[in-house]
Structures are given as C-alpha cells and as structure tokens.
Scaffold this motif. Structure first.
Motif, PDB file in Angstrom:
ATOM      1  N   ASN A  89      11.912  -0.181   0.495  1.00 19.35           N
ATOM      2  CA  ASN A  89      10.775  -1.011   0.884  1.00 19.35           C
ATOM      3  C   ASN A  89      10.640  -0.948   2.405  1.00 19.35           C
ATOM      4  N   ALA A  90       9.560  -1.506   2.916  1.00 17.80           N
ATOM      5  CA  ALA A  90       9.273  -1.409   4.350  1.00 17.80           C
ATOM      6  C   ALA A  90      10.356  -2.073   5.199  1.00 17.80           C
ATOM      7  N   LEU A 113       0.902  11.282   0.691  1.00 18.20           N
ATOM      8  CA  LEU A 113       2.244  11.814   0.946  1.00 18.20           C
ATOM      9  C   LEU A 113       3.355  10.897   0.460  1.00 18.20           C
ATOM     10  N   VAL A 114       3.064   9.604   0.359  1.00 18.51           N
ATOM     11  CA  VAL A 114       4.015   8.661  -0.242  1.00 18.51           C
ATOM     12  C   VAL A 114       3.274   7.830  -1.275  1.00 18.51           C
ATOM     13  N   GLU A 115       4.045   7.254  -2.179  1.00 20.74           N
ATOM     14  CA  GLU A 115       3.505   6.395  -3.231  1.00 20.74           C
ATOM     15  C   GLU A 115       4.254   5.077  -3.185  1.00 20.74           C
ATOM     16  N   SER A 116       3.602   4.038  -3.713  1.00 20.09           N
ATOM     17  CA  SER A 116       4.258   2.735  -3.741  1.00 20.09           C
ATOM     18  C   SER A 116       4.091   2.095  -5.103  1.00 20.09           C
ATOM     19  N   GLY A 117       4.947   1.110  -5.348  1.00 21.19           N
ATOM     20  CA  GLY A 117       4.831   0.319  -6.573  1.00 21.19           C
ATOM     21  C   GLY A 117       3.648  -0.623  -6.472  1.00 21.19           C
ATOM     22  N   GLU A 118       3.388  -1.333  -7.534  1.00 16.45           N
ATOM     23  CA  GLU A 118       2.219  -2.211  -7.597  1.00 16.45           C
ATOM     24  C   GLU A 118       2.393  -3.533  -6.847  1.00 16.45           C
ATOM     25  N   GLU A 119       3.599  -4.082  -6.859  1.00 17.55           N
ATOM     26  CA  GLU A 119       3.799  -5.413  -6.278  1.00 17.55           C
ATOM     27  C   GLU A 119       3.666  -5.382  -4.759  1.00 17.55           C
ATOM     28  N   ASP A 120       3.200  -6.491  -4.195  1.00 18.88           N
ATOM     29  CA  ASP A 120       3.045  -6.586  -2.747  1.00 18.88           C
ATOM     30  C   ASP A 120       4.367  -6.929  -2.067  1.00 18.88           C
ATOM     31  N   TYR A 121       5.086  -7.892  -2.615  1.00 13.52           N
ATOM     32  CA  TYR A 121       6.340  -8.323  -1.997  1.00 13.52           C
ATOM     33  C   TYR A 121       7.430  -7.308  -2.301  1.00 13.52           C
ATOM     34  N   ALA A 122       8.084  -6.824  -1.273  1.00 11.72           N
ATOM     35  CA  ALA A 122       9.176  -5.853  -1.399  1.00 11.72           C
ATOM     36  C   ALA A 122       8.732  -4.581  -2.127  1.00 11.72           C
ATOM     37  N   LYS A 123       7.488  -4.184  -1.878  1.00 14.54           N
ATOM     38  CA  LYS A 123       6.939  -2.973  -2.487  1.00 14.54           C
ATOM     39  C   LYS A 123       7.827  -1.781  -2.139  1.00 14.54           C
TER      40      LYS A 123
END
Length: 108
Positions: A42-43, A69-79
C-alpha cells in the motif's frame, strides 16, 4: 481506455521512457515499480520502504495507475498496489531503460 492507450497504444517502451526517463519524477516512479515487483504494497508501506513523503508516493502511484503500469485493489483505505500485467509482460524493457538511466546518472 486508459491514458496509456490514448497516448501510446501498445508501445510500452515509449511510455516507460516518458514516465521514467523523460520526467522529473521518473526516478521515484522507477523506485516504486522496483518495490512493487517484489510484492504488492500500500502507499504507506511504499512511503516507509522508500523513505519518501506519503503524498509524493500517492501522486506517483496515481500517475503510474493512470498509465496502466500499476494496478490497485478496490478499497480506498490501505489500497494495495502491484505492477500491471502490461508492465509485467514488458519488465525487461523497464530493466533496460532503468539501466541506461542509471549509467547516465553515474556519468554525471
């Protein structure tokens, strides 16, 4: 359709040169990509691992994600973020570009 597709079609090499070699934040983006190659983070974790400001990391993650170039999960907190399949398929191109940039920086 991502910004990546609109600007570069399927030319990952041109995109990587632009995102890493052609911009002021390229070195930071390359460091983030290198971290994400190991495993998703996560960030906040990236910020700690790279000793960078959280806002700086989130800015560059957003740029990398907008360009596919990068992908993330759906949730905002601790994505959680990871490198995209598009980048993973062309990771040798990233390595070549990063090596050339690293050599240029070493010559200065």
């Amino acid at each position: 359709l991502t910004v990546f597709d609109m600007a570069f079609g399927t030319d990952v090499k041109s995109l990587l040169w632009h995102m890493i070699g052609g911009t002021k934040g390229g070195e930071t983006r390359a460091k983030i990509i290198n971290e994400l190659r190991e495993r998703p983070f996560n960030a906040n974790q990236l910020s700690e691992n790279l000793s960078l400001d959280y806002k700086t990391v989130t800015y560059h993650l957003r740029k990398l994600e907008d360009n596919g170039l990068v992908e993330s999960g759906e949730e905002d907190y601790a994505k959680m973020y990871s490198i995209s399949d598009k980048l993973d398929d062309e990771i040798r191109v990233f390595d070549d570009i990063w090596e050339k940039i690293d050599k240029q920086n070493g010559d200065k």
